[in-house]
Design a protein around this motif. Structure first.
Motif, PDB file in Angstrom:
ATOM      1  N   ASN A   7       0.821  -1.204   0.000  1.00  0.00           N
ATOM      2  CA  ASN A   7       0.000   0.000   0.000  1.00  0.00           C
ATOM      3  C   ASN A   7       0.862   1.264   0.000  1.00  0.00           C
ATOM      4  N   VAL A   8       1.734   1.407   1.003  1.00  0.00           N
ATOM      5  CA  VAL A   8       2.584   2.588   1.091  1.00  0.00           C
ATOM      6  C   VAL A   8       3.715   2.520   0.070  1.00  0.00           C
ATOM      7  N   GLY A   9       4.315   1.337  -0.100  1.00  0.00           N
ATOM      8  CA  GLY A   9       5.448   1.213  -1.017  1.00  0.00           C
ATOM      9  C   GLY A   9       5.120   1.623  -2.431  1.00  0.00           C
ATOM     10  N   THR A  10       3.939   1.240  -2.909  1.00  0.00           N
ATOM     11  CA  THR A  10       3.524   1.626  -4.262  1.00  0.00           C
ATOM     12  C   THR A  10       3.470   3.140  -4.403  1.00  0.00           C
ATOM     13  N   ALA A  11       2.934   3.804  -3.384  1.00  0.00           N
ATOM     14  CA  ALA A  11       2.850   5.263  -3.422  1.00  0.00           C
ATOM     15  C   ALA A  11       4.224   5.912  -3.305  1.00  0.00           C
ATOM     16  N   VAL A  12       5.127   5.296  -2.536  1.00  0.00           N
ATOM     17  CA  VAL A  12       6.483   5.848  -2.412  1.00  0.00           C
ATOM     18  C   VAL A  12       7.209   5.760  -3.752  1.00  0.00           C
ATOM     19  N   LEU A  13       7.048   4.655  -4.473  1.00  0.00           N
ATOM     20  CA  LEU A  13       7.643   4.545  -5.809  1.00  0.00           C
ATOM     21  C   LEU A  13       7.193   5.708  -6.690  1.00  0.00           C
ATOM     22  N   GLU A  14       5.919   6.036  -6.621  1.00  0.00           N
ATOM     23  CA  GLU A  14       5.397   7.150  -7.413  1.00  0.00           C
ATOM     24  C   GLU A  14       5.938   8.488  -6.919  1.00  0.00           C
ATOM     25  N   ALA A  15       6.108   8.610  -5.606  1.00  0.00           N
ATOM     26  CA  ALA A  15       6.616   9.870  -5.056  1.00  0.00           C
ATOM     27  C   ALA A  15       8.036  10.150  -5.517  1.00  0.00           C
ATOM     28  N   SER A 211      -0.888   8.687  -0.061  1.00  0.00           N
ATOM     29  CA  SER A 211      -0.010   9.602  -0.794  1.00  0.00           C
ATOM     30  C   SER A 211       0.662  10.599   0.141  1.00  0.00           C
ATOM     31  N   ASP A 212      -0.021  10.970   1.222  1.00  0.00           N
ATOM     32  CA  ASP A 212       0.597  11.873   2.200  1.00  0.00           C
ATOM     33  C   ASP A 212       1.694  11.161   2.988  1.00  0.00           C
ATOM     34  N   VAL A 213       1.497   9.871   3.297  1.00  0.00           N
ATOM     35  CA  VAL A 213       2.555   9.106   3.957  1.00  0.00           C
ATOM     36  C   VAL A 213       3.763   8.981   3.035  1.00  0.00           C
ATOM     37  N   ALA A 214       3.506   8.726   1.748  1.00  0.00           N
ATOM     38  CA  ALA A 214       4.606   8.619   0.781  1.00  0.00           C
ATOM     39  C   ALA A 214       5.397   9.919   0.707  1.00  0.00           C
ATOM     40  N   ALA A 215       4.713  11.045   0.772  1.00  0.00           N
ATOM     41  CA  ALA A 215       5.407  12.336   0.759  1.00  0.00           C
ATOM     42  C   ALA A 215       6.295  12.495   1.993  1.00  0.00           C
ATOM     43  N   ALA A 216       5.820  11.996   3.134  1.00  0.00           N
ATOM     44  CA  ALA A 216       6.627  12.057   4.354  1.00  0.00           C
ATOM     45  C   ALA A 216       7.869  11.176   4.232  1.00  0.00           C
ATOM     46  N   VAL A 217       7.726   9.995   3.622  1.00  0.00           N
ATOM     47  CA  VAL A 217       8.882   9.128   3.403  1.00  0.00           C
ATOM     48  C   VAL A 217       9.903   9.829   2.510  1.00  0.00           C
TER      49      VAL A 217
END
Length: 350
Positions: A7-15, A211-217
């Motif tokens: 869930n988060v990893g996919t969004a981090v890749l996009e970030a 997406s907000d968690v990914a931005a924090a990462v």
């Protein structure tokens, strides 16, 4: 990045897409080619079984390691969950030390916190991370915090950033969350057939969009700042918002009654929800995000209400990605998996 297909990893890749970073994705089941998963080089690793000797070469030469790995299922095999979430972190820390990694970003959770203050209000990152003892997830998150404490006390690298998000929601997690929470024989259309929502009126939980968690990462990796950071939308989800998205009528039912009903269903194996999650939902404190705003340059872009609506859209439409973790849920698929692999609460690969 460990847990890069979830869930988060996919969004981090996009970030990180387009930033020129050389990303290495680590997970048990490597996703097929295609966006956003083609933005990383992949390594298949099972943290429940790997060793620091095996993981060190994967880390060697990295500027930072991001650990997003956690397991929610099989819920009845808490020993396996602990081997992933606690033992896996121990392995990551040792491999990172040996590989001389300068920075580790670890995904903790609001679930690591002790029960919130009796008088209410928000807590900052100094609130005790002793967890909720009746839920394995919370106990393991608290145990992981103790591992990080011990590592920092020893003064060894890497520098550690701990992110403590509320419940992480997004549309593309719809199928995955239905798979974890809804009995296999029930279609997703059941969500639109809930006439009432029996829930204690004191229900209020912190949530944040993926997406907000990914931005924090991303910000944490770029800034290399140490310490813990709460992540949450400004407003919590209450019984009223939950009833709205379910098109249900909220009915005030005391928490002990709700808990007893969930526990009975769990004991009879009618559903997949450990009753400890009810304890966590009512004990979890609302969180103050001032530190993330000031030191990570982070602020939520999604309200809690909009994040919940986004998730419900995903649930109703069986939103998914090509990742095995976020694959589409169907009743037929659930039946075939149950026949071939056994119940999701017991099998190792949900």
């Amino acid at each position: 990045m460990l847990g890069a297909s979830g869930n988060v990893g996919t969004a981090v890749l996009e970030a990180f897409a387009g930033d020129g970073h050389d990303l290495v994705g680590v997970c048990r089941r490597v996703p097929p080619e295609g966006a956003p998963y083609d933005g990383a080089r992949w390594q298949s690793v099972d943290l429940a079984r790997t060793t620091a000797d095996e993981l060190e070469p994967v880390f060697r030469g990295a500027d930072a390691v991001v650990n997003l790995v956690w397991a929610f299922q099989p819920a009845r095999d808490t020993g396996y969950l602990e081997r992933v979430g606690v033992g896996g972190l121990r392995t990551v820390l040792e491999a990172a030390r040996r590989a001389e990694i300068p920075h580790l970003v670890h995904m903790s959770s609001v679930g690591a916190y002790a029960a919130g203050p009796a008088e209410g209000g928000r807590v900052d990152e100094s609130w005790p991370t002793t967890g909720i003892p009746t839920l394995a997830y919370s106990r393991h998150k608290a145990a992981a915090e103790r591992l990080l404490d011990a590592h920092e006390a020893a003064g060894d690298p890497p520098v550690i950033t701990r992110l403590r998000p509320g419940l992480v929601l997004q549309r593309r997690a719809g199928s995955a969350l239905l798979r974890y929470g809804l009995p296999a024989f029930l279609p997703r259309a059941t969500l639109d057939l809930v006439p009432v929502l029996p829930l204690d009126e004191r229900f209020a939980i912190p949530v944040v969009h993926t997406s907000d968690v990914a931005a924090a990462v991303r910000n944490a990796v770029q800034r290399g700042v140490a310490g813990a950071f709460n992540l949450s939308a400004d407003d919590p989800i209450t019984r009223r918002e939950l009833a709205e998205v379910l098109h249900a009528v909220p009915v005030a039912v005391p928490r002990p009654v709700v808990r007893a009903a969930v526990a009975a269903g769990w004991t009879l194996r009618l559903h997949r929800l450990d009753p400890g999650w009810i304890d966590l939902a009512f004990a979890t404190p609302l969180i103050d995000t001032t530190r993330a705003r000031e030191h990570l340059g982070w602020s939520p872009t999604w309200s809690a209400r909009d994040a919940l609506r986004d998730l419900m859209i995903g649930m109703r439409s069986a939103e998914a990605t090509a990742s095995p973790v976020l694959r589409r849920r169907t009743v037929l698929g659930e039946a075939l998996d149950g026949t071939r692999l056994g119940p999701i609460t017991r099998r190792a690969l949900p």
